[in-house]
Design a protein around this motif. Structure first.
Motif, PDB file in Angstrom:
ATOM      1  N   TYR A  76       0.807  -1.211  -0.009  1.00 43.62           N
ATOM      2  CA  TYR A  76      -0.085  -0.049   0.008  1.00 43.62           C
ATOM      3  C   TYR A  76       0.780   1.291   0.003  1.00 43.62           C
ATOM      4  N   MET A  77       1.867   1.257   0.574  1.00 41.62           N
ATOM      5  CA  MET A  77       2.749   2.209   0.771  1.00 41.62           C
ATOM      6  C   MET A  77       3.465   2.737  -0.564  1.00 41.62           C
ATOM      7  N   TYR A  78       3.892   1.892  -1.034  1.00 41.95           N
ATOM      8  CA  TYR A  78       4.691   1.800  -2.265  1.00 41.95           C
ATOM      9  C   TYR A  78       3.607   2.403  -3.595  1.00 41.95           C
ATOM     10  N   MET A  79       2.402   1.842  -3.690  1.00 43.42           N
ATOM     11  CA  MET A  79       1.456   2.288  -4.482  1.00 43.42           C
ATOM     12  C   MET A  79       0.918   3.612  -4.326  1.00 43.42           C
ATOM     13  N   THR A  80       1.109   4.071  -2.779  1.00 42.92           N
ATOM     14  CA  THR A  80       0.760   5.402  -2.562  1.00 42.92           C
ATOM     15  C   THR A  80       1.834   6.534  -2.773  1.00 42.92           C
ATOM     16  N   VAL A  81       2.985   6.110  -2.806  1.00 42.54           N
ATOM     17  CA  VAL A  81       4.452   6.850  -3.202  1.00 42.54           C
ATOM     18  C   VAL A  81       4.374   6.967  -4.778  1.00 42.54           C
ATOM     19  N   HIS A  82       4.033   5.810  -5.394  1.00 49.91           N
ATOM     20  CA  HIS A  82       4.090   5.508  -6.697  1.00 49.91           C
ATOM     21  C   HIS A  82       2.938   5.679  -7.103  1.00 49.91           C
ATOM     22  N   PRO A  83       2.031   6.743  -7.502  1.00 55.26           N
ATOM     23  CA  PRO A  83       0.620   6.912  -8.009  1.00 55.26           C
ATOM     24  C   PRO A  83       0.484   6.311  -9.225  1.00 55.26           C
ATOM     25  N   SER A  84       1.508   6.218 -10.132  1.00 54.24           N
ATOM     26  CA  SER A  84       1.294   5.473 -11.613  1.00 54.24           C
ATOM     27  C   SER A  84       1.447   4.211 -11.654  1.00 54.24           C
ATOM     28  N   CYS A  85       1.633   3.522 -10.203  1.00 59.05           N
ATOM     29  CA  CYS A  85       1.744   2.159 -10.406  1.00 59.05           C
ATOM     30  C   CYS A  85       0.258   1.584  -9.903  1.00 59.05           C
ATOM     31  N   TYR A  86      -0.171   0.972 -11.001  1.00 62.09           N
ATOM     32  CA  TYR A  86      -1.542   0.181 -10.835  1.00 62.09           C
ATOM     33  C   TYR A  86      -1.627  -1.225 -10.531  1.00 62.09           C
ATOM     34  N   PHE A  87      -0.411  -1.920 -10.718  1.00 57.83           N
ATOM     35  CA  PHE A  87      -0.658  -3.518 -10.218  1.00 57.83           C
ATOM     36  C   PHE A  87       0.835  -3.710  -9.796  1.00 57.83           C
ATOM     37  N   LEU A  88       0.854  -4.262  -8.633  1.00 56.60           N
ATOM     38  CA  LEU A  88       2.200  -4.433  -8.108  1.00 56.60           C
ATOM     39  C   LEU A  88       2.080  -6.013  -7.279  1.00 56.60           C
ATOM     40  N   ALA A  89       3.230  -6.672  -7.926  1.00 56.41           N
ATOM     41  CA  ALA A  89       3.390  -8.093  -7.334  1.00 56.41           C
ATOM     42  C   ALA A  89       4.647  -7.958  -6.299  1.00 56.41           C
ATOM     43  N   THR A  90       4.798  -9.182  -5.843  1.00 55.78           N
ATOM     44  CA  THR A  90       6.139  -9.142  -4.863  1.00 55.78           C
ATOM     45  C   THR A  90       6.542 -10.428  -5.133  1.00 55.78           C
ATOM     46  N   GLU A  91       7.784 -10.508  -4.626  1.00 58.10           N
ATOM     47  CA  GLU A  91       8.357 -11.929  -4.633  1.00 58.10           C
ATOM     48  C   GLU A  91       8.009 -12.847  -3.596  1.00 58.10           C
ATOM     49  N   GLY A  92       8.195 -14.003  -3.489  1.00 54.22           N
ATOM     50  CA  GLY A  92       7.948 -14.840  -2.509  1.00 54.22           C
ATOM     51  C   GLY A  92       8.987 -16.016  -1.999  1.00 54.22           C
ATOM     52  N   ILE A  93       8.205 -16.796  -1.127  1.00 53.18           N
ATOM     53  CA  ILE A  93       8.873 -18.121  -0.586  1.00 53.18           C
ATOM     54  C   ILE A  93       7.951 -19.192  -0.871  1.00 53.18           C
ATOM     55  N   LEU A  94       8.423 -20.120  -1.709  1.00 53.04           N
ATOM     56  CA  LEU A  94       7.793 -21.539  -1.579  1.00 53.04           C
ATOM     57  C   LEU A  94       7.656 -22.466  -0.528  1.00 53.04           C
ATOM     58  N   ILE A  95       6.614 -22.743  -0.047  1.00 55.41           N
ATOM     59  CA  ILE A  95       6.456 -23.631   1.277  1.00 55.41           C
ATOM     60  C   ILE A  95       5.915 -24.775   0.613  1.00 55.41           C
ATOM     61  N   GLY A  96       6.032 -25.954   1.725  1.00 54.24           N
ATOM     62  CA  GLY A  96       5.642 -27.427   1.561  1.00 54.24           C
ATOM     63  C   GLY A  96       4.341 -27.548   2.101  1.00 54.24           C
ATOM     64  N   GLU A  97       3.572 -28.538   2.324  1.00 58.94           N
ATOM     65  CA  GLU A  97       2.224 -28.828   2.920  1.00 58.94           C
ATOM     66  C   GLU A  97       2.379 -28.523   4.461  1.00 58.94           C
ATOM     67  N   SER A  98       3.565 -28.700   5.105  1.00 59.91           N
ATOM     68  CA  SER A  98       3.777 -28.433   6.566  1.00 59.91           C
ATOM     69  C   SER A  98       4.066 -27.078   6.893  1.00 59.91           C
ATOM     70  N   GLY A  99       4.254 -26.278   5.882  1.00 58.52           N
ATOM     71  CA  GLY A  99       4.749 -24.995   5.997  1.00 58.52           C
ATOM     72  C   GLY A  99       6.300 -24.738   5.803  1.00 58.52           C
ATOM     73  N   ARG A 100       7.049 -25.827   5.774  1.00 61.90           N
ATOM     74  CA  ARG A 100       8.557 -25.875   5.584  1.00 61.90           C
ATOM     75  C   ARG A 100       8.716 -25.333   4.237  1.00 61.90           C
ATOM     76  N   LYS A 101       9.821 -24.130   4.492  1.00 60.69           N
ATOM     77  CA  LYS A 101      10.524 -23.448   3.273  1.00 60.69           C
ATOM     78  C   LYS A 101      11.193 -24.279   2.367  1.00 60.69           C
ATOM     79  N   LEU A 102      10.800 -24.214   0.830  1.00 62.53           N
ATOM     80  CA  LEU A 102      11.431 -24.776   0.014  1.00 62.53           C
ATOM     81  C   LEU A 102      12.398 -24.095  -0.844  1.00 62.53           C
ATOM     82  N   LYS A 103      12.015 -22.764  -1.170  1.00 56.68           N
ATOM     83  CA  LYS A 103      13.048 -21.936  -1.709  1.00 56.68           C
ATOM     84  C   LYS A 103      12.235 -20.697  -1.918  1.00 56.68           C
TER      85      LYS A 103
END
Length: 331
Positions: free
Chosen positions: A107-134
């Motif tokens: 929200y802060m990024y899009m507020t500071v950059h009003p010409s940004c209409y679509f914003l994704a992020t990076e992430g972490i892949l987790i397994g069924e139990s929640g364990r980090k995969l990558k």
């Protein structure tokens, strides 16, 4: 008087009793407190509705909409878009987990950059139990967003996306012609309309891996990927007199497409197997290795660029149906 919010978190769920509580809690514990949490239950038949109701009774930010029958993700998301009271929509899936600062940072990024209409992020892949995969990074390899997506697929995590409600409605929302892969179609429509999708280079979403992602359904989605990309590639090349029916009739009969799909599936299995070994889940890694043996030669091949494959498909469709190109179109 309808209250407006900075952000509406839009989550559609269907039979997610195993993970939905963890997903809900990750939103309720966000550092950004002023938001609407709109949950569309798509006629779940397990305990999902009961779990959602329990949280909704204790937190007034949650609004629950229950479909009378199963409509699928695409239609459920459009229902959510029509009801959302937020300026921005934060997509979220019922089996994923949001970083506590996800909403605030986006929200802060899009507020500071009003010409940004679509914003994704990076992430972490987790397994069924929640364990980090990558870690999941977004890297376009020096290509434009359009060419990268057409060649290799969408690098964006759907449940990490925050976007302007106004802008997404202006371009038509999610396309209900597609029960799945509605995200890919939307990203291409955004890009072909002249906009770009920004990426916040922080891992703010935990994406849950499911074994069924390597199932028959995944194979069908790969064919659908080709169909969607072919339609947009045809538009780019000025190919006319072509529609989804023509492409559907051809795509599974084309040897070049079938080879492409099998190579992608095999490479995905290889990556998943390595993720299991790296994370210490040796049993699942070994099990997947034996499933991979018959197609190991495909898994070890180089990544396939899809644009040349699509161009072959378009040529073959034109051969069967007559020339449907503008005069200045070149493959």
């Amino acid at each position: 008087m309808n209250q407006e919010f900075p952000v509406t978190v839009l989550m559609s769920t269907y039979n997610d009793e195993r993970y939905v509580a963890e997903a809900i809690v990750s939103i309720l514990r966000q550092t950004l407190k002023d938001f609407e949490f709109l949950i569309i239950d798509d006629a779940s038949t397990d305990r999902t509705p009961n779990i959602i109701d329990e949280y909704a009774q204790d937190d007034t930010r949650i609004t629950v909409v229950k479909n009378e029958r199963n409509l699928g993700l695409t239609k459920s998301l459009n229902i959510g878009l029509s009801l959302a009271k937020g300026k921005y929509i934060a997509r979220f899936d019922a089996d994923d987990v949001s970083h506590p600062e996800r909403l605030e940072r986006q929200y802060m990024y899009m507020t500071v950059h009003p010409s940004c209409y679509f914003l994704a992020t990076e992430g972490i892949l987790i397994g069924e139990s929640g364990r980090k995969l990558k870690n999941i990074h977004v890297n376009f390899k020096g290509l434009s967003q359009k060419r990268y997506i057409l060649n290799y697929g969408s690098p964006f995590i759907h449940s990490s996306m925050m976007f302007s409600k106004q802008k997404v409605l202006e371009i038509g929302g999610y396309d209900e012609n597609y029960r799945t892969r509605q995200d890919l179609e939307l990203w291409l429509r955004i890009i072909y309309s002249g906009m770009e999708i920004s990426v916040l280079k922080e891992p703010l979403i935990y994406l849950r891996y499911h074994p069924q992602s390597l199932s028959h359904k995944s194979i069908e989605n790969l064919y659908l990927n080709v169909i969607i990309k072919t339609l947009y590639r045809a538009r780019e090349l000025g190919v006319i007199n072509i529609n989804i029916e023509k492409i559907e009739n051809m795509v599974k009969r084309e040897p070049v497409i079938n080879t492409y799909v099998q190579r992608v599936i095999s490479r995905r299995k290889l990556k998943t197997m390595l993720d299991f070994f790296i994370s210490g889940d040796l049993i699942k890694g070994i099990a997947l290795f034996f499933r991979l043996i018959p197609s190991l030669h495909l898994a070890l091949s180089k990544p396939v660029q899809l644009i040349p494959v699509i161009d072959v498909l378009l040529k073959n469709i034109q051969t069967l149906n007559g020339d449907g190109r503008d005069n200045d179109t070149n493959f």
